[in-house]
Scaffold this active site. Structure first.
Site, PDB file in Angstrom:
ATOM      1  N   SER A   1      24.975   3.757  25.638  1.00  0.00           N
ATOM      2  CA  SER A   1      24.568   2.565  25.933  1.00  0.00           C
ATOM      3  C   SER A   1      25.618   1.645  26.552  1.00  0.00           C
ATOM      4  O   SER A   1      25.622   1.884  27.810  1.00  0.00           O
ATOM      5  CB  SER A   1      24.396   1.734  24.516  1.00  0.00           C
TER       6      SER A   1
ATOM      7  N   HIS B   1      18.539   5.605  23.252  1.00  0.00           N
ATOM      8  CA  HIS B   1      18.575   5.065  21.971  1.00  0.00           C
ATOM      9  C   HIS B   1      17.528   5.477  21.099  1.00  0.00           C
ATOM     10  O   HIS B   1      16.431   4.866  20.975  1.00  0.00           O
ATOM     11  CB  HIS B   1      18.402   3.401  22.044  1.00  0.00           C
TER      12      HIS B   1
ATOM     13  N   GLU C   1      18.131   5.107  31.058  1.00  0.00           N
ATOM     14  CA  GLU C   1      17.563   4.948  29.725  1.00  0.00           C
ATOM     15  C   GLU C   1      17.703   3.356  29.266  1.00  0.00           C
ATOM     16  O   GLU C   1      18.624   2.881  30.181  1.00  0.00           O
ATOM     17  CB  GLU C   1      18.190   5.705  28.623  1.00  0.00           C
TER      18      GLU C   1
END
Length: 309
Positions: free
Chosen positions: A109, A279, A209
């Protein structure tokens, strides 16, 4: 690329919060769960600090990162959580110190900003994998735990990276590609464009992502990468998990797959979709900076080089 030493049971793991804060209860639980995996734990001051939406001041968070790499007792570093804040400390990181003290470094992230900079400036292999509070604190599922531990503890090539059972990887563009994997969260990758820390995709397999972004926002960010030449320069593309990225607010919207078809497919790079990294639960752990082979025809990713010594 420099490679960290493989971790072993009983090693001391440092936990730091380079981005956003969490509660003391979550920190306690994260420590207990990492210890439950068989490691000792040392918590950095940033784990208990807050500065608005940040886990302490920029200097505190940067010092925590630098100190954990410098500390000889620490054998590996796991980030507490993502959120926001890692880009703010990039100009305060001692990349030469990191280069002189290679260690296992794990997160995803917002931690993408650290992966890219440490990879490209310190030449250190890092690991896109579960974080202490966001994932490990809740207890890793068997699949995620197995993939995580083999990535950071077994000093041989990981070989084939498989999805969890009944989660099929899809082929978006056929073909084969080789190169080291780099990338991470799309928002963070895009945010580096035009900076000292801009992602270099030349000859590399680009992994992306995202979570919680409308298709038009994904479109905007992918378009920026395309205009910057980052898709053209890559040898192949891995699209990981895109949690909650279909439109829920706009009646007229392209689907996420239509965005991929219109922006990524025309580049003709071997591309796979829905590798469970990012995630999501369960999730795979990916080493960044080691040679890999992407066979999009077979929907297969193979890590051909060990990320550890």
């Amino acid at each position: 690329m420099l490679k960290p030493k493989a971790l072993k049971l009983g090693d001391m793991i440092g936990i730091i919060a380079p981005s956003s804060p969490t509660t003391e209860a979550n920190v306690k639980l994260a420590k207990e769960q990492v210890e439950g995996l068989g490691f000792k734990v040392k918590l950095g001051p940033s784990c208990y600090a807050t500065h608005g939406y940040l886990a302490g001041t920029d200097q505190l968070r940067a010092d925590d990162l630098n100190n954990m790499f410098y500390d000889k007792e620490i054998k590996g570093i796991i980030c507490l959580r993502g959120g926001y804040g890692a880009p703010r400390i990039l100009n305060k990181i001692d990349f030469e110190l990191i280069k002189a003290n290679p260690k296992v470094f794990v997160g995803y992230s917002d931690i993408t900003a650290l992966h890219m900079s440490i990879n490209q400036i310190s030449n250190l292999v890092t690991f896109h994998g579960p974080m202490a509070s966001s994932d490990i604190a809740d207890g890793l599922d068997d699949f995620s735990k197995k993939e995580f531990l083999r990535a950071i503890m077994e000093p041989q090539p990981m070989g084939h990276i498989f999805n969890p059972k009944d989660k099929n990887i899809q082929c978006l563009v056929g073909g084969k590609a080789r190169g080291v994997i780099i990338g991470g969260n799309l928002s963070l990758v895009t945010a580096t464009i035009g900076t000292t820390y801009e992602i270099d995709t030349r000859g590399k397999i680009l992994f992306l992502e995202e979570i919680g972004e409308e298709p038009y926002k994904v479109d905007r960010m992918l378009t920026q990468l395309a205009l910057a030449g980052k898709l053209k320069d890559a040898t192949g593309i891995i699209l990981g998990d895109w949690n909650d990225c279909e439109s829920t607010k706009h009646y007229e919207s392209l689907s996420l797959m239509e965005v991929f078809q219109e922006i990524i497919v025309p580049h003709g790079k071997p591309t796979i979709f829905d590798l469970k990294a990012g995630h999501c639960t369960p999730q795979v752990t990916l080493p960044f900076g080691v040679n890999a082979c992407l066979d999009a025809y077979e929907c297969k990713l193979t890590i051909e080089e060990s990320g550890l010594i």
